[in-house]
Design a protein around this motif. Structure first.
Motif, PDB file in Angstrom:
ATOM      1  N   PHE A 191      51.279  42.055  39.645  1.00 24.44           N
ATOM      2  CA  PHE A 191      50.659  40.929  38.965  1.00 24.44           C
ATOM      3  C   PHE A 191      51.284  40.689  37.601  1.00 24.44           C
ATOM      4  O   PHE A 191      50.884  41.259  36.601  1.00 24.44           O
ATOM      5  N   ALA A 226      45.930  34.993  39.333  1.00 22.62           N
ATOM      6  CA  ALA A 226      45.742  36.369  38.876  1.00 22.62           C
ATOM      7  C   ALA A 226      44.650  36.526  37.821  1.00 22.62           C
ATOM      8  O   ALA A 226      44.560  37.561  37.178  1.00 22.62           O
ATOM      9  N   ARG A 228      41.778  37.143  38.462  1.00 27.30           N
ATOM     10  CA  ARG A 228      40.934  38.242  38.937  1.00 27.30           C
ATOM     11  C   ARG A 228      41.342  39.575  38.324  1.00 27.30           C
ATOM     12  O   ARG A 228      40.587  40.543  38.370  1.00 27.30           O
ATOM     13  N   ARG A 229      42.554  39.634  37.767  1.00 30.88           N
ATOM     14  CA  ARG A 229      43.040  40.866  37.139  1.00 30.88           C
ATOM     15  C   ARG A 229      42.811  40.870  35.631  1.00 30.88           C
ATOM     16  O   ARG A 229      43.312  41.752  34.937  1.00 30.88           O
ATOM     17  N   GLN A 230      42.074  39.883  35.143  1.00 29.83           N
ATOM     18  CA  GLN A 230      41.748  39.810  33.722  1.00 29.83           C
ATOM     19  C   GLN A 230      40.255  40.041  33.546  1.00 29.83           C
ATOM     20  O   GLN A 230      39.428  39.289  34.049  1.00 29.83           O
ATOM     21  N   GLY A 236      38.351  42.622  38.515  1.00 26.80           N
ATOM     22  CA  GLY A 236      39.370  43.297  39.307  1.00 26.80           C
ATOM     23  C   GLY A 236      39.039  43.381  40.786  1.00 26.80           C
ATOM     24  O   GLY A 236      38.243  42.613  41.323  1.00 26.80           O
ATOM     25  N   THR A 237      39.643  44.342  41.455  1.00 24.91           N
ATOM     26  CA  THR A 237      39.458  44.505  42.893  1.00 24.91           C
ATOM     27  C   THR A 237      38.013  44.833  43.233  1.00 24.91           C
ATOM     28  O   THR A 237      37.474  44.361  44.239  1.00 24.91           O
ATOM     29  N   LYS A 268      46.609  53.057  33.616  1.00 27.44           N
ATOM     30  CA  LYS A 268      47.526  52.005  34.038  1.00 27.44           C
ATOM     31  C   LYS A 268      48.956  52.535  34.116  1.00 27.44           C
ATOM     32  O   LYS A 268      49.436  53.209  33.201  1.00 27.44           O
ATOM     33  N   GLN A 274      47.611  42.702  33.773  1.00 24.46           N
ATOM     34  CA  GLN A 274      46.247  43.006  34.191  1.00 24.46           C
ATOM     35  C   GLN A 274      45.618  44.080  33.296  1.00 24.46           C
ATOM     36  O   GLN A 274      46.301  44.965  32.770  1.00 24.46           O
ATOM     37  N   GLU A 278      43.823  49.864  38.350  1.00 29.01           N
ATOM     38  CA  GLU A 278      44.750  49.785  39.484  1.00 29.01           C
ATOM     39  C   GLU A 278      44.215  50.583  40.663  1.00 29.01           C
ATOM     40  O   GLU A 278      44.321  50.161  41.809  1.00 29.01           O
TER      41      GLU A 278
END
Length: 429
Positions: A191, A226, A228-230, A236-237, A268, A274, A278
């Motif tokens: 990402f 992306a 969703r990665r902030q 996140g997931t 990380k 992001q 992870e």
């Protein structure tokens, strides 16, 4: 959900959801529909709304004119409707007075838009997770009940034929006594590289995009996919994928919420934009079973049998895997017993069953009965995700009291059940 409710729901699902007569509408009413959030997924939902034959698309709303134009071009291939265009959802709702609002915005906008829509007389088709923080979900549920409006959550896996039959298999006792469930999503992904902020593209209202969240520099790797990665906009997931699988688990059990939650995650390892975990592991202790969550964006788990998404229900008679593109599979404990499998029935182009969710919303509006994927279920599943993130932030376990909607004996944790909004925006209550 108790056993009687489950039996009734399963019977309804078998008789109605799987069979096509479910997707017929008694009076062929035309509902004025507004789409707020015109990206890829919002357009998917709108496609099914139009295909149902009961929708009149009156508005498209997005802070990005490019998203609107792309959606408009798609819409022209389905219908002759000429929707008005807006950047501000408040103007959209006020000026077009929709009967149904599709809310397909980033997570940090879910609560304010859903609540505004219902208070102005609209029913809501809401994307998961239902909110960015726990108290937002509580406010959405309260508004739905206070206004009497239907608020359905896009839990299409509650309707997909193999999920319905798989749930019946689980509740049949053939898996034996289940005391451990593991939900997981493992995809190797990348990402966006770290780089300076970028100039805004034409037609983008970035201040409105950030809205109640902190105003951060624009970055093309954040929007449109992306975000969703902030953490500023999502979780996140665990916030993105997990609600689907948590909803499956909560559909199976008679319990509504875990009692104790503990999360841990790796540091990380990639130099990207992001700021969410992870790799993350979360343990949820219920009264009658333990649930584990696992995700990795670094490794697809090539040694793992079957899909790298779904939920394993480990019972005394074997393990049941509720999957997605692979359907469901039961792996018996006995070496002499045969593996049992059912293929999925998924609609193109994205392997989902949105049309069944939309059909249930219309049916609920016309009957006045709460939908199968009601906002209450959205709150339960979303809370599991957000409580996992809360434990991860605190670096310790938490005890959750769902009836009181609070963490037990933990002032610091309860402060994080909500967050301060920016500028003119007021946190809902």
């Amino acid at each position: 959900m108790n056993r009687q409710d489950f039996i009734k729901t399963s019977a309804l699902a078998t008789a109605g959801i799987i069979s096509r007569p479910f997707i017929t509408f008694a009076n062929q009413s035309k509902y004025k529909v507004a789409l707020i959030g015109c990206g890829w997924w919002g357009t998917n939902i709108l496609r099914e709304a139009v295909a149902s034959g009961v929708s009149n698309v009156v508005a498209l709303c997005d802070v990005d004119e490019t998203q609107i134009k792309t959606c408009q071009n798609e819409l022209k291939t389905w219908t002759s409707d000429q929707p008005k265009v807006f950047k501000d959802f408040r103007e959209c709702i006020k000026n077009t007075k929709p009967d149904i609002v599709i809310n397909a915005t980033p997570d940090h906008w879910h609560a304010l838009i859903a609540i505004e829509a219902m208070k102005n007389g609209a029913h809501v088709f809401l994307e998961k997770p239902i909110g960015h923080t726990i108290k937002e979900g509580s406010a959405i549920l309260k508004t739905a009940r206070d206004t009497g409006k239907m608020c359905i959550v896009d839990f299409h896996r509650r309707y997909s034929p193999h999920n319905v039959s798989g749930m019946e298999f689980l509740r049949s006792g053939k898996v034996g006594h289940i005391s451990e469930v593991r939900a997981f999503v493992n995809y190797a992904q990348g990402f966006g590289e770290q780089k300076p902020s970028e100039p805004l593209p034409d037609g983008m209202d970035w201040d409105m995009y950030c809205g109640p969240a902190k105003l951060i520099p624009y970055h093309s790797d954040i929007h449109p996919r992306a975000w969703r990665r902030q953490r500023n906009f999502a979780n996140g997931t665990l916030g993105d994928w997990a609600p689907h699988w948590f909803d499956q688990i909560l559909w199976w059990t008679e319990e509504n919420a875990p009692k104790k939650i503990f999360s841990t995650s790796t540091k990380k390892s990639r130099d990207n934009i992001q700021d969410v975990p992870e790799n993350q592991l979360v343990t949820y202790e219920f009264e009658s079973f333990i649930c584990f969550w696992e995700h990795s964006i670094n490794n697809k788990r090539p040694v793992q049998q079957g899909e790298n998404v779904g939920a394993y229900f480990h019972g005394t008679e074997g393990t049941f895997h509720m999957g997605w593109h692979g359907g469901w599979t039961f792996y018996p404990q006995s070496k002499n017993a045969s593996i049992i499998h059912e293929d999925p029935q998924l609609d193109l182009p994205d392997g989902q069953n949105i049309k069944l969710v939309w059909a249930d919303l219309i049916k609920s509006i016309e009957s006045g009965k709460i939908p199968h994927a009601d906002i209450k279920h959205g709150r339960y599943a979303t809370n599991m995700s957000l409580l996992g993130m809360l434990s991860n932030d605190l670096g310790r376990s938490i005890i959750w009291d769902d009836e009181k909607d609070m963490v037990v004996g933990d002032v610091d944790a309860n402060k994080l059940l909500r967050r301060d909004y920016r500028g003119e925006w007021v946190y809902p209550s």
